[in-house]
Every structure is written in C-alpha cells, then in structure tokens.
Design a protein around this motif. Structure first.
Motif, PDB file in Angstrom:
ATOM      1  N   LEU A  21      13.026  -3.173 -14.487  1.00  0.00           N
ATOM      2  CA  LEU A  21      13.389  -4.053 -13.196  1.00  0.00           C
ATOM      3  C   LEU A  21      12.579  -3.047 -11.998  1.00  0.00           C
ATOM      4  O   LEU A  21      11.871  -3.137 -11.742  1.00  0.00           O
ATOM      5  CB  LEU A  21      14.353  -4.445 -12.948  1.00  0.00           C
ATOM      6  CG  LEU A  21      14.951  -5.498 -13.408  1.00  0.00           C
ATOM      7  CD1 LEU A  21      16.432  -5.674 -13.514  1.00  0.00           C
ATOM      8  CD2 LEU A  21      14.298  -7.130 -13.014  1.00  0.00           C
ATOM      9  N   LEU A  22      13.294  -1.286 -12.669  1.00  0.00           N
ATOM     10  CA  LEU A  22      12.841  -0.774 -12.228  1.00  0.00           C
ATOM     11  C   LEU A  22      11.765  -0.294 -11.632  1.00  0.00           C
ATOM     12  O   LEU A  22      11.398   0.094 -10.697  1.00  0.00           O
ATOM     13  CB  LEU A  22      13.742   1.005 -12.141  1.00  0.00           C
ATOM     14  CG  LEU A  22      15.275   0.939 -11.748  1.00  0.00           C
ATOM     15  CD1 LEU A  22      16.370   1.253 -12.282  1.00  0.00           C
ATOM     16  CD2 LEU A  22      15.491   0.101 -10.367  1.00  0.00           C
ATOM     17  N   ARG A  26       8.464  -2.246  -5.973  1.00  0.00           N
ATOM     18  CA  ARG A  26       7.870  -0.878  -6.046  1.00  0.00           C
ATOM     19  C   ARG A  26       8.169  -0.883  -3.893  1.00  0.00           C
ATOM     20  O   ARG A  26       7.921   0.671  -3.349  1.00  0.00           O
ATOM     21  CB  ARG A  26       6.454  -2.497  -5.046  1.00  0.00           C
ATOM     22  CG  ARG A  26       5.834  -3.203  -5.876  1.00  0.00           C
ATOM     23  CD  ARG A  26       4.962  -4.191  -5.008  1.00  0.00           C
ATOM     24  NE  ARG A  26       3.696  -4.672  -6.271  1.00  0.00           N
ATOM     25  CZ  ARG A  26       2.891  -5.955  -5.830  1.00  0.00           C
ATOM     26  NH1 ARG A  26       2.605  -6.233  -4.572  1.00  0.00           N
ATOM     27  NH2 ARG A  26       1.972  -6.063  -6.952  1.00  0.00           N
ATOM     28  N   TRP A  27       9.337  -0.676  -3.922  1.00  0.00           N
ATOM     29  CA  TRP A  27      10.305  -0.081  -2.656  1.00  0.00           C
ATOM     30  C   TRP A  27      10.725   1.374  -2.719  1.00  0.00           C
ATOM     31  O   TRP A  27      11.104   2.453  -2.530  1.00  0.00           O
ATOM     32  CB  TRP A  27      11.582  -0.822  -2.503  1.00  0.00           C
ATOM     33  CG  TRP A  27      12.402  -1.311  -3.948  1.00  0.00           C
ATOM     34  CD1 TRP A  27      12.580  -2.474  -4.224  1.00  0.00           C
ATOM     35  CD2 TRP A  27      12.827   0.142  -3.550  1.00  0.00           C
ATOM     36  NE1 TRP A  27      13.669  -2.222  -5.748  1.00  0.00           N
ATOM     37  CE2 TRP A  27      14.150  -0.801  -4.969  1.00  0.00           C
ATOM     38  CE3 TRP A  27      13.895   0.919  -3.521  1.00  0.00           C
ATOM     39  CZ2 TRP A  27      14.769   0.133  -5.246  1.00  0.00           C
ATOM     40  CZ3 TRP A  27      14.456   1.699  -4.004  1.00  0.00           C
ATOM     41  CH2 TRP A  27      15.482   1.288  -5.510  1.00  0.00           C
ATOM     42  N   GLU A  29       9.133   3.973  -4.320  1.00  0.00           N
ATOM     43  CA  GLU A  29       8.006   5.589  -3.271  1.00  0.00           C
ATOM     44  C   GLU A  29       8.855   5.036  -2.263  1.00  0.00           C
ATOM     45  O   GLU A  29       8.508   6.664  -1.326  1.00  0.00           O
ATOM     46  CB  GLU A  29       6.651   5.252  -3.936  1.00  0.00           C
ATOM     47  CG  GLU A  29       6.293   5.386  -5.310  1.00  0.00           C
ATOM     48  CD  GLU A  29       4.590   5.263  -4.995  1.00  0.00           C
ATOM     49  OE1 GLU A  29       4.036   4.764  -3.820  1.00  0.00           O
ATOM     50  OE2 GLU A  29       4.356   5.348  -6.236  1.00  0.00           O
ATOM     51  N   ARG A  30       9.049   4.074  -1.295  1.00  0.00           N
ATOM     52  CA  ARG A  30       9.103   4.424   0.248  1.00  0.00           C
ATOM     53  C   ARG A  30      10.839   4.590   0.226  1.00  0.00           C
ATOM     54  O   ARG A  30      10.650   5.295   1.160  1.00  0.00           O
ATOM     55  CB  ARG A  30       9.222   2.807   1.216  1.00  0.00           C
ATOM     56  CG  ARG A  30       8.147   1.946   0.871  1.00  0.00           C
ATOM     57  CD  ARG A  30       8.211   0.840   1.189  1.00  0.00           C
ATOM     58  NE  ARG A  30       8.880  -0.080   2.351  1.00  0.00           N
ATOM     59  CZ  ARG A  30       8.680  -0.926   2.974  1.00  0.00           C
ATOM     60  NH1 ARG A  30       8.571  -1.629   1.707  1.00  0.00           N
ATOM     61  NH2 ARG A  30       9.541  -1.302   4.210  1.00  0.00           N
ATOM     62  N   GLU A  31      11.932   4.471  -1.150  1.00  0.00           N
ATOM     63  CA  GLU A  31      13.028   4.909  -0.301  1.00  0.00           C
ATOM     64  C   GLU A  31      13.405   5.675  -2.177  1.00  0.00           C
ATOM     65  O   GLU A  31      13.854   5.660  -2.876  1.00  0.00           O
ATOM     66  CB  GLU A  31      13.709   3.874  -0.480  1.00  0.00           C
ATOM     67  CG  GLU A  31      13.837   3.691   0.810  1.00  0.00           C
ATOM     68  CD  GLU A  31      14.362   4.290   1.839  1.00  0.00           C
ATOM     69  OE1 GLU A  31      15.581   5.122   1.696  1.00  0.00           O
ATOM     70  OE2 GLU A  31      14.306   3.580   3.183  1.00  0.00           O
ATOM     71  N   PRO A  32      13.011   7.209  -2.092  1.00  0.00           N
ATOM     72  CA  PRO A  32      13.390   7.620  -3.338  1.00  0.00           C
ATOM     73  C   PRO A  32      13.812   8.406  -3.156  1.00  0.00           C
ATOM     74  O   PRO A  32      14.623   8.005  -4.857  1.00  0.00           O
ATOM     75  CB  PRO A  32      11.883   8.795  -3.442  1.00  0.00           C
ATOM     76  CG  PRO A  32      11.708   9.017  -1.564  1.00  0.00           C
ATOM     77  CD  PRO A  32      11.440   7.701  -1.251  1.00  0.00           C
ATOM     78  N   VAL A  33      14.988   8.893  -2.047  1.00  0.00           N
ATOM     79  CA  VAL A  33      16.595   9.559  -2.727  1.00  0.00           C
ATOM     80  C   VAL A  33      17.700   7.179  -3.215  1.00  0.00           C
ATOM     81  O   VAL A  33      18.093   8.303  -4.392  1.00  0.00           O
ATOM     82  CB  VAL A  33      17.321   9.424  -1.285  1.00  0.00           C
ATOM     83  CG1 VAL A  33      18.052   9.715  -1.687  1.00  0.00           C
ATOM     84  CG2 VAL A  33      16.003  10.816  -0.957  1.00  0.00           C
ATOM     85  N   ARG A 287      10.617   2.985   6.367  1.00  0.00           N
ATOM     86  CA  ARG A 287      11.910   2.694   4.988  1.00  0.00           C
ATOM     87  C   ARG A 287      11.900   1.470   5.301  1.00  0.00           C
ATOM     88  O   ARG A 287      11.405   0.394   5.918  1.00  0.00           O
ATOM     89  CB  ARG A 287      12.908   3.980   5.689  1.00  0.00           C
ATOM     90  CG  ARG A 287      12.222   4.758   5.752  1.00  0.00           C
ATOM     91  CD  ARG A 287      13.170   6.377   6.211  1.00  0.00           C
ATOM     92  NE  ARG A 287      14.500   6.011   4.498  1.00  0.00           N
ATOM     93  CZ  ARG A 287      15.896   6.598   5.432  1.00  0.00           C
ATOM     94  NH1 ARG A 287      16.662   7.206   5.993  1.00  0.00           N
ATOM     95  NH2 ARG A 287      16.771   6.478   4.119  1.00  0.00           N
ATOM     96  N   LEU A 288      12.540   0.806   3.842  1.00  0.00           N
ATOM     97  CA  LEU A 288      13.426   0.102   3.932  1.00  0.00           C
ATOM     98  C   LEU A 288      14.027  -0.581   5.043  1.00  0.00           C
ATOM     99  O   LEU A 288      14.685   0.205   5.546  1.00  0.00           O
ATOM    100  CB  LEU A 288      13.786  -0.221   3.041  1.00  0.00           C
ATOM    101  CG  LEU A 288      12.844  -0.402   1.662  1.00  0.00           C
ATOM    102  CD1 LEU A 288      13.913  -0.449   0.705  1.00  0.00           C
ATOM    103  CD2 LEU A 288      12.327  -1.319   1.212  1.00  0.00           C
TER     104      LEU A 288
END
Length: 320
Positions: A21-22, A26-27, A29-33, A287-288
C-alpha cells in the motif's frame, strides 16, 4: 491461543500488505515526514505483534511465566487466553520468535558499533585535515554544531552527527555556490543532524539485517534512505526556496555522472536519486491538505493501537 494466532496473522498482514500500500502511495513524496511516520508506525506494529506473540508463547510453554504474567489479574482473565495445554505450539513459537529477536538485537548492536567506529574515523580524519583552534583562540562562542571547511577542489558537503556534530564543506563548494545556495546546502545537512536521521537509518538497517527474508524491513530500510533526503530537501526549500535548493544540488553534483550528459563515474546509491529530487523541487507540488495529513496520521497511529487492542481483547472480554 486465539490471541497468539491473531497477533501472528495480524503481523503477517501488516508485513505483507503494508509495504504494498505504501509503495503505491503517491502522496509520500509530497509529505516525506508524514511518510516516515507511517512507515515507523507500521514497523512498530509488526514488532509489537512479534513481541506480544513471544510473551504469549512463553506463557503457553512455561507455566511459571504464565503465573507471573497474570499475577494479580481478575478471575477468568488467564483462562480467557486459552494458554493452558498449548505447551507444544508455545515452545515452537517462542523459539522462532526469540531467535528473530536475538538476531535483531545482534544486528542493531553491530550497526551501532560500526556507525560509531565510522564516525570516530571521520572525526579523526577531520581533526587531521582541519584541527581545532587552541582554547581561547578566536572569538566564536562554543557551539554543539561546528562548520568545518576542507581544502578540496571538488564541491562536497556532508554532515557528521554525534554529540559534537559537524557540517563539512569543501573549498570547491564555497567557490562554486552562491551564498544562498551554500546556505540551502548547509540547511539540508543540518536537517539530517537535528532530525536524528542517522538513528532511523541504523535501526532500519539493523531490522533488515536481522530479518533478511522479511520484505517490510528491507522496504523500510530503502524508503528511509529516500525519505530522509526528501525531508531534508523540504527543510532547505522552506528556508531558502525550491529553485535555490535545486540549483545547489545540481552544482554540488556536477561532474559525478549524476545528471545526463555529465562526465565522470557512475552515480551510486543516493546520488542516483538527485535528478528526481531536483525535478521534485522544481515541480513544487503543494502539500496535502491538513485534513488529509490528520487522517493519515490517525491511520498510522491506529496500527500499533490495533495490535495492543487485539492482545488485550480476551482479557477485556473476560471482565464483562
């Protein structure tokens, strides 16, 4: 034995479905933390399944452990777990889980020792190439983090974590980069040191070495190596701009065979990720939304909470 089997099956589910799943998320890379948090919660959930399964297996195999574990528990709680009479399965599960735990502990010990030895060697090399000023020399205040400049025409910069962390930059980088680009590069390296990314990398490497056949731990090690770089990129971009950070990354990797058309040796490991990281910075995806970040955070925290709830379920049902 229902709780023991349930924990083993839940751990298997997390270890197989979680990385799949991870990998499709696709999100990340937008929210690496946030992605690092999700990965850590997933790994903690798997480890909790193994640890609690080991505890229940030992309780089934050894009546003494079972008596100690349920000492002071209300009547009916011990019987609800159905551990009595499961000595055979308990011994088998306990031995397998204990071997896995021992391998992990040994791997983590090796990783910590190797990392300390490597940091010690690099500290000594830095001391030889850039010795400390005598006490009282200069007017710079004492700091836990020091900037070391090395004489080298090749543009390079890296961080050396530890109690006396170092940010190292070469004269080649100083001559090639502008002031803003240099500040972005140092902010990237400072992000690694302050977020203790080396601890996370050591733990991930130890788990992958301790469980070489378990995909979740090898995937965790690989993803940590990528996500910590993206997180450090974002830290630098927030302070100095995405374009400046991307340009600094291009300049520092010039001549290493990282980007198409650049001469030099092939780019190994994390250097091969540089073009994708530059493209990501220049794309500047937003960011998301806050609601989405909160939702993913709650889902991540729910994984280890579910493991604890499953382990406690028989006892809670007996208290009704």
């Amino acid at each position: 034995m229902t709780a023991l089997l349930g924990l083993l099956l839940l751990g298997l589910l997390f270890a197989t479905a979680g990385p799949l799943l991870l990998a499709r998320a696709r999100w990340a890379e937008r929210e690496p933390v946030l992605a690092l948090l999700v990965w850590q919660c997933l790994v903690v959930a798997v480890l909790l399944c193994c640890l609690l399964s080991l505890l229940l297996a030992l309780s089934a195999a050894l009546p003494e452990v079972r008596t100690l574990l349920f000492h002071g528990a209300p009547r009916g709680v011990e019987a609800a777990y159905g551990l009595a009479g499961g000595e055979g399965w308990g011994r088998l599960c306990a031995v397998l889980l204990a071997l896995g735990g021992l391998r992990t502990a040994l791997s983590l010990t090796r990783e910590i020792r190797a990392a300390r030895a490597q940091r010690g060697r690099r500290q000594r090399e830095l001391a030889d190439r850039a010795p400390e000023l005598p006490a009282g020399a200069g007017d710079q205040p004492a700091r836990r983090e020091r900037l070391v400049v090395l004489e080298n025409v090749r543009p390079e910069a890296w961080s050396l974590p530890g109690s006396q962390s170092r940010l190292v930059v070469t004269t080649g980088a100083l001559s090639r980069l502008t002031d803003n680009e240099l500040a972005a590069l140092l902010s990237h390296e400072r992000g690694h040191v302050r977020a203790r990314h080396h601890w996370l990398a050591q733990g991930a490497q130890a788990l992958a070495a301790g469980f070489p056949g378990v995909g979740v731990f090898s995937a965790f090690r690989d993803q940590v190596g990528e996500l910590v770089e993206l997180a450090a990129d974002d830290r630098a971009a927030r302070r100095h701009g995405r374009v400046t950070t991307a340009h600094a990354m291009v300049e520092i990797n010039t001549g290493r065979g990282v980007f198409n058309g650049c001469p030099g040796e092939p780019a190994p490991g994390q250097l091969a990720q540089a073009p994708r990281r530059v493209d990501r910075l220049l794309a500047g995806e937003p960011r998301l939304p806050v609601a989405a970040r909160l939702r993913f955070t709650l889902l991540a925290l729910a994984a280890p909470a579910l493991v604890l709830l499953l382990a406690a379920a028989p006892g809670l049902s007996a208290l009704r």
